[in-house]
Design a protein around this motif. Structure first.
Motif, PDB file in Angstrom:
ATOM      1  N   ARG A  38       0.813  -1.218   0.000  1.00  0.00           N
ATOM      2  CA  ARG A  38       0.000   0.000   0.000  1.00  0.00           C
ATOM      3  C   ARG A  38       0.843   1.263   0.000  1.00  0.00           C
ATOM      4  NH1 ARG A  38      -3.391  -2.269   5.010  1.00  0.00           N
ATOM      5  NH2 ARG A  38      -1.207  -2.741   5.512  1.00  0.00           N
ATOM      6  N   GLN A  39       2.145   1.112   0.222  1.00  0.00           N
ATOM      7  CA  GLN A  39       3.046   2.267   0.186  1.00  0.00           C
ATOM      8  C   GLN A  39       3.626   2.502  -1.207  1.00  0.00           C
ATOM      9  OE1 GLN A  39       6.078   1.612   3.160  1.00  0.00           O
ATOM     10  NE2 GLN A  39       4.591   1.303   4.816  1.00  0.00           N
ATOM     11  N   CYS A  40       3.293   1.652  -2.151  1.00  0.00           N
ATOM     12  CA  CYS A  40       3.875   1.728  -3.494  1.00  0.00           C
ATOM     13  C   CYS A  40       2.951   2.476  -4.448  1.00  0.00           C
ATOM     14  CB  CYS A  40       4.140   0.331  -4.034  1.00  0.00           C
ATOM     15  SG  CYS A  40       5.334  -0.615  -3.078  1.00  0.00           S
ATOM     16  N   ASP A  41       3.560   3.040  -5.473  1.00  0.00           N
ATOM     17  CA  ASP A  41       2.817   3.737  -6.518  1.00  0.00           C
ATOM     18  C   ASP A  41       2.691   2.817  -7.729  1.00  0.00           C
ATOM     19  OD1 ASP A  41       1.688   5.411  -8.373  1.00  0.00           O
ATOM     20  OD2 ASP A  41       3.339   6.851  -8.408  1.00  0.00           O
ATOM     21  N   PHE A  42       1.476   2.316  -7.948  1.00  0.00           N
ATOM     22  CA  PHE A  42       1.200   1.442  -9.085  1.00  0.00           C
ATOM     23  C   PHE A  42       0.479   2.173 -10.212  1.00  0.00           C
ATOM     24  CE2 PHE A  42       0.600  -1.834  -5.487  1.00  0.00           C
ATOM     25  CZ  PHE A  42       1.961  -2.113  -5.443  1.00  0.00           C
ATOM     26  N   SER A  43       0.454   3.493 -10.151  1.00  0.00           N
ATOM     27  CA  SER A  43      -0.316   4.240 -11.154  1.00  0.00           C
ATOM     28  C   SER A  43       0.413   4.373 -12.486  1.00  0.00           C
ATOM     29  CB  SER A  43      -0.680   5.635 -10.623  1.00  0.00           C
ATOM     30  OG  SER A  43       0.488   6.395 -10.346  1.00  0.00           O
ATOM     31  N   GLY A  44       1.722   4.113 -12.485  1.00  0.00           N
ATOM     32  CA  GLY A  44       2.485   4.150 -13.715  1.00  0.00           C
ATOM     33  C   GLY A  44       2.662   2.764 -14.292  1.00  0.00           C
TER      34      GLY A  44
ATOM     35  N   VAL B 229      -1.338 -17.570  -3.987  1.00  0.00           N
ATOM     36  CA  VAL B 229      -0.754 -16.703  -5.009  1.00  0.00           C
ATOM     37  C   VAL B 229      -1.819 -16.009  -5.855  1.00  0.00           C
ATOM     38  CG1 VAL B 229      -0.474 -18.593  -6.686  1.00  0.00           C
ATOM     39  CG2 VAL B 229       0.992 -16.570  -6.826  1.00  0.00           C
ATOM     40  N   SER B 230      -2.927 -16.692  -6.137  1.00  0.00           N
ATOM     41  CA  SER B 230      -3.967 -16.049  -6.939  1.00  0.00           C
ATOM     42  C   SER B 230      -4.659 -14.933  -6.162  1.00  0.00           C
ATOM     43  CB  SER B 230      -4.994 -17.075  -7.424  1.00  0.00           C
ATOM     44  OG  SER B 230      -5.722 -17.631  -6.344  1.00  0.00           O
ATOM     45  N   VAL B 231      -4.814 -15.114  -4.852  1.00  0.00           N
ATOM     46  CA  VAL B 231      -5.419 -14.079  -4.016  1.00  0.00           C
ATOM     47  C   VAL B 231      -4.464 -12.888  -3.890  1.00  0.00           C
ATOM     48  CG1 VAL B 231      -6.358 -13.539  -1.735  1.00  0.00           C
ATOM     49  CG2 VAL B 231      -6.803 -15.770  -2.768  1.00  0.00           C
ATOM     50  N   ALA B 232      -3.184 -13.171  -3.714  1.00  0.00           N
ATOM     51  CA  ALA B 232      -2.189 -12.099  -3.642  1.00  0.00           C
ATOM     52  C   ALA B 232      -2.170 -11.289  -4.928  1.00  0.00           C
ATOM     53  CB  ALA B 232      -0.810 -12.693  -3.356  1.00  0.00           C
ATOM     54  N   CYS B 233      -2.235 -11.989  -6.054  1.00  0.00           N
ATOM     55  CA  CYS B 233      -2.227 -11.302  -7.342  1.00  0.00           C
ATOM     56  C   CYS B 233      -3.448 -10.405  -7.480  1.00  0.00           C
ATOM     57  CB  CYS B 233      -2.180 -12.324  -8.467  1.00  0.00           C
ATOM     58  SG  CYS B 233      -2.004 -11.596 -10.109  1.00  0.00           S
ATOM     59  N   ALA B 234      -4.617 -10.917  -7.112  1.00  0.00           N
ATOM     60  CA  ALA B 234      -5.842 -10.113  -7.196  1.00  0.00           C
ATOM     61  C   ALA B 234      -5.751  -8.888  -6.296  1.00  0.00           C
ATOM     62  CB  ALA B 234      -7.047 -10.965  -6.822  1.00  0.00           C
ATOM     63  N   THR B 235      -5.188  -9.049  -5.096  1.00  0.00           N
ATOM     64  CA  THR B 235      -5.035  -7.922  -4.177  1.00  0.00           C
ATOM     65  C   THR B 235      -4.198  -6.819  -4.803  1.00  0.00           C
ATOM     66  OG1 THR B 235      -5.235  -9.403  -2.263  1.00  0.00           O
ATOM     67  CG2 THR B 235      -4.197  -7.264  -1.890  1.00  0.00           C
ATOM     68  N   LEU B 236      -3.080  -7.200  -5.397  1.00  0.00           N
ATOM     69  CA  LEU B 236      -2.197  -6.211  -6.023  1.00  0.00           C
ATOM     70  C   LEU B 236      -2.856  -5.562  -7.237  1.00  0.00           C
ATOM     71  CD1 LEU B 236       1.140  -8.240  -5.829  1.00  0.00           C
ATOM     72  CD2 LEU B 236       0.500  -6.277  -4.416  1.00  0.00           C
ATOM     73  N   LEU B 237      -3.514  -6.361  -8.055  1.00  0.00           N
ATOM     74  CA  LEU B 237      -4.141  -5.814  -9.265  1.00  0.00           C
ATOM     75  C   LEU B 237      -5.233  -4.814  -8.928  1.00  0.00           C
ATOM     76  CD1 LEU B 237      -4.406  -8.995 -11.520  1.00  0.00           C
ATOM     77  CD2 LEU B 237      -2.944  -7.001 -11.908  1.00  0.00           C
ATOM     78  N   PHE B 238      -6.057  -5.135  -7.963  1.00  0.00           N
ATOM     79  CA  PHE B 238      -7.145  -4.211  -7.639  1.00  0.00           C
ATOM     80  C   PHE B 238      -6.632  -2.964  -6.920  1.00  0.00           C
ATOM     81  CE2 PHE B 238      -9.915  -7.665  -8.824  1.00  0.00           C
ATOM     82  CZ  PHE B 238     -10.990  -6.991  -9.382  1.00  0.00           C
ATOM     83  N   GLU B 239      -5.514  -3.074  -6.212  1.00  0.00           N
ATOM     84  CA  GLU B 239      -4.904  -1.876  -5.652  1.00  0.00           C
ATOM     85  C   GLU B 239      -4.361  -0.995  -6.768  1.00  0.00           C
ATOM     86  OE1 GLU B 239      -3.257   1.056  -3.122  1.00  0.00           O
ATOM     87  OE2 GLU B 239      -4.919  -0.351  -2.955  1.00  0.00           O
ATOM     88  N   ALA B 240      -3.762  -1.604  -7.787  1.00  0.00           N
ATOM     89  CA  ALA B 240      -3.292  -0.833  -8.935  1.00  0.00           C
ATOM     90  C   ALA B 240      -4.455  -0.134  -9.632  1.00  0.00           C
ATOM     91  CB  ALA B 240      -2.550  -1.740  -9.921  1.00  0.00           C
ATOM     92  N   LEU B 241      -5.564  -0.851  -9.812  1.00  0.00           N
ATOM     93  CA  LEU B 241      -6.736  -0.239 -10.435  1.00  0.00           C
ATOM     94  C   LEU B 241      -7.259   0.911  -9.587  1.00  0.00           C
ATOM     95  CD1 LEU B 241      -8.935  -0.199 -12.616  1.00  0.00           C
ATOM     96  CD2 LEU B 241     -10.156  -1.936 -11.275  1.00  0.00           C
ATOM     97  N   ARG B 242      -7.328   0.716  -8.276  1.00  0.00           N
ATOM     98  CA  ARG B 242      -7.812   1.780  -7.389  1.00  0.00           C
ATOM     99  C   ARG B 242      -6.948   3.025  -7.523  1.00  0.00           C
ATOM    100  NH1 ARG B 242      -6.755   4.408  -3.052  1.00  0.00           N
ATOM    101  NH2 ARG B 242      -4.746   3.357  -2.795  1.00  0.00           N
ATOM    102  N   GLN B 243      -5.634   2.839  -7.500  1.00  0.00           N
ATOM    103  CA  GLN B 243      -4.730   3.988  -7.603  1.00  0.00           C
ATOM    104  C   GLN B 243      -4.882   4.694  -8.951  1.00  0.00           C
ATOM    105  OE1 GLN B 243      -0.651   3.154  -6.650  1.00  0.00           O
ATOM    106  NE2 GLN B 243      -1.146   2.083  -4.740  1.00  0.00           N
ATOM    107  N   ARG B 244      -5.018   3.926 -10.008  1.00  0.00           N
ATOM    108  CA  ARG B 244      -5.134   4.532 -11.337  1.00  0.00           C
ATOM    109  C   ARG B 244      -6.464   5.262 -11.498  1.00  0.00           C
ATOM    110  NH1 ARG B 244      -1.991   0.856 -15.652  1.00  0.00           N
ATOM    111  NH2 ARG B 244      -0.106   0.503 -14.415  1.00  0.00           N
ATOM    112  N   GLN B 245      -7.507   4.729 -10.912  1.00  0.00           N
ATOM    113  CA  GLN B 245      -8.787   5.434 -10.947  1.00  0.00           C
ATOM    114  C   GLN B 245      -8.688   6.751 -10.185  1.00  0.00           C
ATOM    115  OE1 GLN B 245     -11.227   2.231  -9.373  1.00  0.00           O
ATOM    116  NE2 GLN B 245     -12.120   1.809 -11.381  1.00  0.00           N
TER     117      GLN B 245
END
Length: 229
Positions: A108-114, A152-168
């Motif tokens: 949650r401290q990372c910037d996934f918007s780029g 691993v699939s749950v971890a991946c989904a967590t990261l992907l949706f955090e990236a989507l949230r940040q980009r939105q």
């Protein structure tokens, strides 16, 4: 028989929201359930394509968990992860790896918007040293219970949706096809709409036919071809 216009518009609307600068790299994640669930999450978030490096002698397989996501999110196979990761870095993607180390930070401290890629390893042993050495930032998903990590699939989904949230939040989610390279957009739309015709064109070594605004093919083709998705 051509696609119904509403089906064509649905395909186009989904492709318009795809993000070519967000991807997933899977190292030795070979269980069909996990691969399938990850592709399903990729589709749900709007990832354009994903990548996998399998154990020697293994072929990635999927099961019903994917719900057909493999048709919309290509899973590219690679023999060696070092070349793959370096290629993504050369394209300007920042690599975030799920890897326990002293340098790892709360995701949650990372910037996934780029432009970025999430690099995940198998649940038992995680990323191998060679892959871990190439990531730009190792990340962790903090646990509050007895287990030390997520599936691993749950971890991946967590990261992907955090990236989507940040980009939105940053206003960086594509809506008109700008997230897909221009040279690929038309080809992908045709392949989604007419996969059998696309396969025939590839075998024949000919370009895809043009589509009219409602998604119908604008030229005559052999009647034996299945024209509808």
């Amino acid at each position: 028989m051509p696609l119904l216009p509403r089906r064509f518009e649905r395909l186009k609307a989904v492709l318009d929201r795809r993000m070519g600068d967000l991807t997933v790299v899977l190292e030795h994640v070979d269980k069909p359930h996990n691969l399938s669930a990850i592709l399903r999450s990729c589709d749900a978030v709007g990832v354009l394509e994903a990548h996998v490096v399998s154990l020697a002698g293994r072929t990635p397989t999927l099961n019903c968990t994917a719900k057909g996501s493999e048709k919309w999110v290509p899973l590219h196979r690679h023999a060696e992860i070092g070349e793959l990761l370096q290629g993504l870095k050369d394209r300007g993607l920042q690599l975030f790896g799920t890897h326990l180390s002293q340098e790892a930070v709360d995701y949650r401290q990372c910037d996934f918007s780029g432009p970025c890629a999430f690099v995940l390893g198998a649940e038992k042993w995680g990323l191998r040293p060679a892959a871990a050495a190439l990531v730009d930032q190792p990340v962790v998903i903090p646990m509050r219970g007895m287990v030390q990590s997520l599936n691993v699939s749950v971890a991946c989904a967590t990261l992907l949706f955090e990236a989507l949230r940040q980009r939105q939040a940053a206003g960086r989610v594509p809506s008109g096809g700008e997230g897909v390279p221009a040279e690929r957009y038309g080809r992908l739309l045709f392949e989604w709409a007419y996969p059998e015709v696309a396969a025939w064109c590839q075998r024949e070594g000919r370009p895809y036919p043009a589509l009219d605004p409602e998604g119908a093919i604008s030229e005559s083709l052999p009647r034996s071809l299945k024209m509808r998705y």
